[in-house]
Motif scaffolding. Structure first.
Motif, short mmCIF file in Angstrom:
data_model
loop_
_atom_site.label_atom_id
_atom_site.label_comp_id
_atom_site.label_asym_id
_atom_site.label_seq_id
_atom_site.Cartn_x
_atom_site.Cartn_y
_atom_site.Cartn_z
N VAL A 190 -41.16 -29.76 -39.13
CA VAL A 190 -41.98 -30.74 -38.42
C VAL A 190 -41.04 -31.74 -37.78
N ALA A 191 -41.24 -32.04 -36.51
CA ALA A 191 -40.39 -33.03 -35.85
C ALA A 191 -41.23 -33.91 -34.95
N SER A 192 -40.97 -35.19 -34.98
CA SER A 192 -41.58 -36.09 -34.02
C SER A 192 -40.78 -36.00 -32.73
N ARG A 193 -41.44 -35.81 -31.62
CA ARG A 193 -40.75 -35.57 -30.35
C ARG A 193 -41.19 -36.57 -29.29
N GLU A 194 -40.44 -36.58 -28.22
CA GLU A 194 -40.81 -37.36 -27.05
C GLU A 194 -41.96 -36.66 -26.33
N PRO A 195 -42.77 -37.42 -25.59
CA PRO A 195 -43.94 -36.81 -24.94
C PRO A 195 -43.64 -35.65 -23.99
N GLU A 196 -42.45 -35.61 -23.41
CA GLU A 196 -42.18 -34.54 -22.44
C GLU A 196 -41.82 -33.20 -23.10
N ASP A 197 -41.53 -33.18 -24.39
CA ASP A 197 -41.26 -31.91 -25.07
C ASP A 197 -42.55 -31.11 -25.19
N SER A 198 -42.44 -29.80 -25.09
CA SER A 198 -43.62 -28.96 -25.17
C SER A 198 -43.45 -27.91 -26.26
N ALA A 199 -44.57 -27.33 -26.67
CA ALA A 199 -44.53 -26.23 -27.64
C ALA A 199 -43.81 -25.03 -27.03
N LYS A 200 -43.97 -24.84 -25.73
CA LYS A 200 -43.29 -23.73 -25.07
C LYS A 200 -41.77 -23.90 -25.13
N ASP A 201 -41.29 -25.12 -24.89
CA ASP A 201 -39.85 -25.39 -25.00
C ASP A 201 -39.35 -25.11 -26.41
N GLU A 202 -40.12 -25.55 -27.39
CA GLU A 202 -39.74 -25.36 -28.79
C GLU A 202 -39.71 -23.87 -29.14
N ALA A 203 -40.74 -23.14 -28.74
CA ALA A 203 -40.80 -21.70 -29.02
C ALA A 203 -39.65 -20.96 -28.34
N ARG A 204 -39.37 -21.33 -27.10
CA ARG A 204 -38.28 -20.69 -26.37
C ARG A 204 -36.93 -20.95 -27.07
N THR A 205 -36.74 -22.16 -27.55
CA THR A 205 -35.49 -22.48 -28.26
C THR A 205 -35.34 -21.63 -29.50
N TRP A 206 -36.41 -21.51 -30.29
CA TRP A 206 -36.34 -20.68 -31.50
C TRP A 206 -36.12 -19.21 -31.13
N ALA A 207 -36.78 -18.74 -30.07
CA ALA A 207 -36.64 -17.35 -29.66
C ALA A 207 -35.21 -17.03 -29.25
N GLN A 208 -34.52 -17.98 -28.65
CA GLN A 208 -33.13 -17.77 -28.24
C GLN A 208 -32.24 -17.44 -29.42
N ALA A 209 -32.59 -17.92 -30.59
CA ALA A 209 -31.79 -17.66 -31.79
C ALA A 209 -31.87 -16.20 -32.22
N ALA A 210 -32.85 -15.45 -31.71
CA ALA A 210 -33.05 -14.07 -32.12
C ALA A 210 -32.50 -13.06 -31.11
N VAL A 211 -31.87 -13.54 -30.05
CA VAL A 211 -31.37 -12.62 -29.03
C VAL A 211 -29.85 -12.67 -28.93
N ASP A 212 -29.29 -11.61 -28.44
CA ASP A 212 -27.86 -11.51 -28.22
C ASP A 212 -27.49 -12.38 -27.02
N PRO A 213 -26.67 -13.42 -27.22
CA PRO A 213 -26.33 -14.31 -26.12
C PRO A 213 -25.50 -13.64 -25.03
N LEU A 214 -24.94 -12.48 -25.32
CA LEU A 214 -24.16 -11.75 -24.32
C LEU A 214 -25.02 -10.82 -23.47
N ARG A 215 -26.31 -10.77 -23.77
CA ARG A 215 -27.25 -9.92 -23.03
C ARG A 215 -28.21 -10.81 -22.24
N PRO A 216 -27.91 -11.06 -20.96
CA PRO A 216 -28.77 -11.95 -20.17
C PRO A 216 -30.22 -11.47 -20.06
N ASP A 217 -30.46 -10.17 -20.21
CA ASP A 217 -31.81 -9.63 -20.12
C ASP A 217 -32.60 -9.78 -21.41
N ALA A 218 -31.93 -10.05 -22.52
CA ALA A 218 -32.60 -10.04 -23.83
C ALA A 218 -33.65 -11.14 -23.96
#
Length: 126
Positions: free
Chosen positions: A22-50
């Motif tokens: 749980v995190a208190s955020r600034e109003p401009e942060d979105s659930a989509k931004d948060e989900a995208r950030t977490w999703a990036q942790a599951a992909v190979d950073p050397l694969r731009p298509d991943a």
């Protein structure tokens, strides 16, 4: 993390860990931004298509915004680990529930479970 305004809890279950943040955020942060950030942790950073292979599903009726991600590990396509999460925005709060073991289920079932958990979480955010 608490000094940064981030609260966290984690649980262990017989089929894998469940991590709840749980995190208190600034109003401009979105659930989509948060989900995208977490999703990036599951992909190979050397694969731009991943990252494009990670599906961000809008979950209606939960908080101001809710986004779910469910993807199984697929190293051939650059997904390096199971990912199952829901990120919820309600007011100034953003809640992320990560439960990678749900990715081992059928995708529709995992999304249903994340949706039900998300509804319960969103009701408790003020």
């Amino acid at each position: 993390l608490e000094k940064e305004g981030i609260l966290r809890c984690s649980w262990e279950s017989p089929d894998g860990g469940l991590l709840f943040l749980v995190a208190s955020r600034e109003p401009e942060d979105s659930a989509k931004d948060e989900a995208r950030t977490w999703a990036q942790a599951a992909v190979d950073p050397l694969r731009p298509d991943a990252e494009r292979r990670m599906r961000l599903d809008v979950v209606p009726g939960i908080g101001d915004e809710a986004i779910a991600v469910v993807e199984r590990r697929d190293t051939a396509n650059g997904i390096t680990q199971d990912a199952a999460l829901i990120a919820i925005r309600r007011g100034t709060w953003t809640v992320s529930l990560l439960a990678p073991q749900l990715a081992r289920r059928e995708r529709a079932d995992a999304l249903r479970v994340l949706t039900e958990l998300g509804k319960g979480l969103a009701r408790r955010l003020n």
